[in-house]
Design a protein around this motif. Structure first.
Motif, mmCIF file in Angstrom:
data_model
loop_
_atom_site.group_PDB
_atom_site.id
_atom_site.type_symbol
_atom_site.label_atom_id
_atom_site.label_comp_id
_atom_site.label_asym_id
_atom_site.label_seq_id
_atom_site.Cartn_x
_atom_site.Cartn_y
_atom_site.Cartn_z
ATOM 1 N N TYR A 56 2.275 2.986 -22.004
ATOM 2 C CA TYR A 56 0.562 2.723 -22.223
ATOM 3 C C TYR A 56 0.046 1.990 -20.976
ATOM 4 C CZ TYR A 56 -3.676 1.033 -24.177
ATOM 5 O OH TYR A 56 -5.229 0.361 -24.436
ATOM 6 N N PHE A 57 0.610 0.858 -20.708
ATOM 7 C CA PHE A 57 0.074 -0.034 -19.822
ATOM 8 C C PHE A 57 0.367 0.266 -18.290
ATOM 9 C CE2 PHE A 57 0.393 -3.348 -23.283
ATOM 10 C CZ PHE A 57 -0.858 -4.132 -22.767
ATOM 11 N N TRP A 58 1.424 1.098 -17.984
ATOM 12 C CA TRP A 58 1.398 1.857 -16.965
ATOM 13 C C TRP A 58 0.371 2.777 -16.621
ATOM 14 C CZ3 TRP A 58 4.536 1.602 -12.616
ATOM 15 C CH2 TRP A 58 4.399 2.768 -11.753
ATOM 16 N N ARG A 59 -0.117 3.547 -17.574
ATOM 17 C CA ARG A 59 -1.236 4.340 -17.384
ATOM 18 C C ARG A 59 -2.399 3.745 -17.018
ATOM 19 N NH1 ARG A 59 1.984 7.416 -21.184
ATOM 20 N NH2 ARG A 59 0.841 6.395 -23.103
ATOM 21 N N GLY B 19 0.841 -1.227 0.003
ATOM 22 C CA GLY B 19 -0.100 -0.030 0.061
ATOM 23 C C GLY B 19 0.846 1.200 0.110
ATOM 24 N N GLY B 20 2.008 1.340 0.006
ATOM 25 C CA GLY B 20 3.146 2.212 -0.070
ATOM 26 C C GLY B 20 2.967 3.321 -1.203
ATOM 27 N N PHE B 21 2.147 2.738 -2.295
ATOM 28 C CA PHE B 21 2.088 3.466 -3.504
ATOM 29 C C PHE B 21 1.057 4.445 -3.480
ATOM 30 C CE2 PHE B 21 0.542 3.835 -8.016
ATOM 31 C CZ PHE B 21 1.767 4.346 -8.495
ATOM 32 N N ASP B 22 0.201 4.364 -2.407
ATOM 33 C CA ASP B 22 -0.783 5.333 -2.100
ATOM 34 C C ASP B 22 -0.237 6.784 -2.048
ATOM 35 O OD1 ASP B 22 -2.372 2.862 -2.353
ATOM 36 O OD2 ASP B 22 -3.134 3.034 -0.305
ATOM 37 N N LYS C 215 -4.842 3.986 -13.970
ATOM 38 C CA LYS C 215 -6.371 4.150 -13.688
ATOM 39 C C LYS C 215 -7.020 3.079 -12.932
ATOM 40 C CE LYS C 215 -6.516 6.950 -17.924
ATOM 41 N NZ LYS C 215 -6.773 6.821 -19.582
ATOM 42 N N ALA C 216 -6.482 1.819 -13.225
ATOM 43 C CA ALA C 216 -7.273 0.571 -12.464
ATOM 44 C C ALA C 216 -6.714 0.383 -11.022
ATOM 45 C CB ALA C 216 -6.855 -0.722 -13.364
ATOM 46 N N TYR C 217 -5.747 0.997 -10.589
ATOM 47 C CA TYR C 217 -5.123 0.740 -9.315
ATOM 48 C C TYR C 217 -6.131 0.905 -8.262
ATOM 49 C CZ TYR C 217 -2.280 1.367 -5.153
ATOM 50 O OH TYR C 217 -1.896 1.159 -3.865
ATOM 51 N N GLU C 218 -6.185 0.006 -7.218
ATOM 52 C CA GLU C 218 -6.899 0.031 -6.132
ATOM 53 C C GLU C 218 -6.070 -0.171 -4.904
ATOM 54 O OE1 GLU C 218 -10.318 -2.359 -6.222
ATOM 55 O OE2 GLU C 218 -11.194 -1.475 -7.875
ATOM 56 N N SER C 219 -6.039 0.454 -3.804
ATOM 57 C CA SER C 219 -5.028 0.324 -2.748
ATOM 58 C C SER C 219 -5.341 -1.303 -2.392
ATOM 59 C CB SER C 219 -5.430 1.243 -1.568
ATOM 60 O OG SER C 219 -4.471 0.901 -0.514
ATOM 61 N N ALA C 220 -3.842 -1.714 -2.100
ATOM 62 C CA ALA C 220 -3.824 -3.185 -1.557
ATOM 63 C C ALA C 220 -3.783 -3.236 -0.016
ATOM 64 C CB ALA C 220 -2.704 -4.145 -2.374
ATOM 65 N N GLY C 221 -3.554 -2.314 0.472
ATOM 66 C CA GLY C 221 -3.251 -2.020 2.055
ATOM 67 C C GLY C 221 -2.811 -0.997 2.475
ATOM 68 N N PHE D 260 -0.088 -3.891 -10.747
ATOM 69 C CA PHE D 260 -1.509 -3.073 -10.544
ATOM 70 C C PHE D 260 -2.624 -4.063 -10.516
ATOM 71 C CE2 PHE D 260 0.674 0.748 -12.555
ATOM 72 C CZ PHE D 260 0.898 1.429 -11.164
ATOM 73 N N PHE D 261 -2.625 -5.311 -11.389
ATOM 74 C CA PHE D 261 -3.504 -5.961 -11.689
ATOM 75 C C PHE D 261 -3.408 -7.381 -10.806
ATOM 76 C CE2 PHE D 261 -2.764 -3.584 -15.347
ATOM 77 C CZ PHE D 261 -4.117 -3.118 -15.668
#
Length: 266
Positions: free
Chosen positions: A251-254, A93-96, A258-264, A171-172
Motif C-alpha cells: 500500500y505504501f509502495w503504491r 535518479g536511476g529509478f526513472d 504516485k508521489a514520486y518525483e525524480s531526485a536527479g 519516495f518521500f
C-alpha cells in the motif's frame, strides 16, 4: 504474462552474472558470511553452556529458533537485497528508468538486485535445522511440515514487507539508510534469542508494533511446546501477520510511486 516472466528471469540471470563477475570477492563474502553465522552459533552455545538455558530455552531449542531465522533470512537475502539499495536508486535518479518500462518497477528492483549468495544462507539454515532436530524432540508429521512451510512463507513476507516498507520511505525522504540499519540489520539481533528474555515492553513491541517475533520465536515456541505467555495459537499467526505486513508495505509502495518525483539524473 509469459513474456513478463521471461523478462524477470533474464533480469535475475543478469544480476547473478554481475555478482559472479568478481568471483574472489563473491567467495570472500561467502566465507565471511559463514564465519559470521558460526560466531553467532558459538556465542549462543557458550551462553547456554554457562547458564544451562536462555530464558528457559535449552541449546537445542535456541538452535532450532536460530535455524528458522537463517532459513527465512536466506530467502529474503536472495529476493529482497535489491530493495535495501533502493534509497540510492531514488537519490541518483536511476529509478526513472524503471518507470518507463512495461513491467512492474518493484519486480525490476527485486530481480535486478537478486543475490545468489542467499543460497549460502539456505544451505547453512538447512544444516542448522537438521542439527537442531537432533537435539530436540519434534514429530514432523504432514500437518507440522505444512505448518512449518506456512511459517517460513509468513516469515519471508514479514521481513520482505518490512524491507519494502522502509524502501517506500525513500519516495518521500530520499535518504532512508538510517532506517535500513535500524529496522533491518539492528532489529535482526533481537531474533537471535527467545523473545521471552526481554522486558514486557520489548516483547509487546516485537509482537504487536514491529512483529518480527512472528518470524521465528512464535513458530519455534509452537513446535517446541514452549510457553510464550500468550495463547499457543499465536505460533500459527506468522502467515496471517506476514500477509498483513506485506499488504501494508505494498500500500505504501503504491502511494510512494504516485508521489514520486525524480531526485536527479542517472
Amino acid at each position: 504474462m509469459t513474456t513478463h516472466f521471461a523478462i524477470y528471469w533474464d533480469l535475475i540471470k543478469a544480476s547473478i552474472q554481475a555478482r559472479m563477475e568478481y568471483r574472489w570477492n563473491f567467495f570472500i563474502f561467502i566465507v565471511t558470511l559463514l564465519f559470521l553465522y558460526a560466531a553467532q552459533i558459538i556465542t549462543v552455545s557458550v551462553i547456554v553452556n554457562r547458564f544451562k538455558t536462555i530464558g528457559g530455552w535449552s541449546l537445542g531449542e535456541v538452535v532450532f529458533l536460530y535455524s528458522i531465522l537463517i532459513l527465512v533470512g536466506g530467502i529474503v537475502s536472495s529476493v529482497f537485497t535489491g530493495v535495501l539499495e533502493f534509497g540510492s536508486l531514488v537519490r541518483l535518479g536511476g529509478f526513472d528508468r524503471y518507470l518507463i518500462r512495461p513491467i512492474s518497477p518493484l519486480g525490476q528492483v527485486i530481480c535486478m538486485g537478486f543475490d545468489v549468495s542467499g543460497i549460502a544462507h539456505l544451505s547453512l539454515g538447512t544444516f542448522t535445522f537438521i542439527y537442531a532436530n537432533k537435539l530436540v524432540d519434534i514429530h514432523w508429521g504432514v500437518i507440522n511440515i505444512v505448518l512449518l512451510i506456512c511459517s517460513l512463507i509468513g516469515g519471508v513476507m514479514i521481513m520482505g514487507g518490512i524491507r519494502i516498507l522502509i524502501a517506500s520511505v525513500a519516495f518521500f525522504s530520499i535518504n532512508n539508510q538510517s532506517l535500513v540499519h535500524l529496522f533491518i540489520f539492528s532489529a535482526r539481533e533481537f531474533l537471535l534469542y527467545p523473545a521471552s528474555i526481554y522486558t514486557r515492553g520489548v516483547q509487546f513491541s516485537l509482537s504487536f508494533l514491529f512483529p518480527i517475533a512472528f518470524v521465528n520465536f512464535y513458530p519455534a515456541a509452537y513446535f517446541l511446546n514452549k510457553d510464550t505467555g500468550l495463547h499457543p495459537l499465536f505460533g500459527l499467526g506468522t502467515l496471517p501477520i506476514g500477509i498483513a505486513v506485506f499488504s501494508i508495505a505494498m500500500y505504501f509502495w503504491r502511494k510512494g510511486i504516485k508521489a514520486y518525483e525524480s531526485a536527479g539524473g542517472a
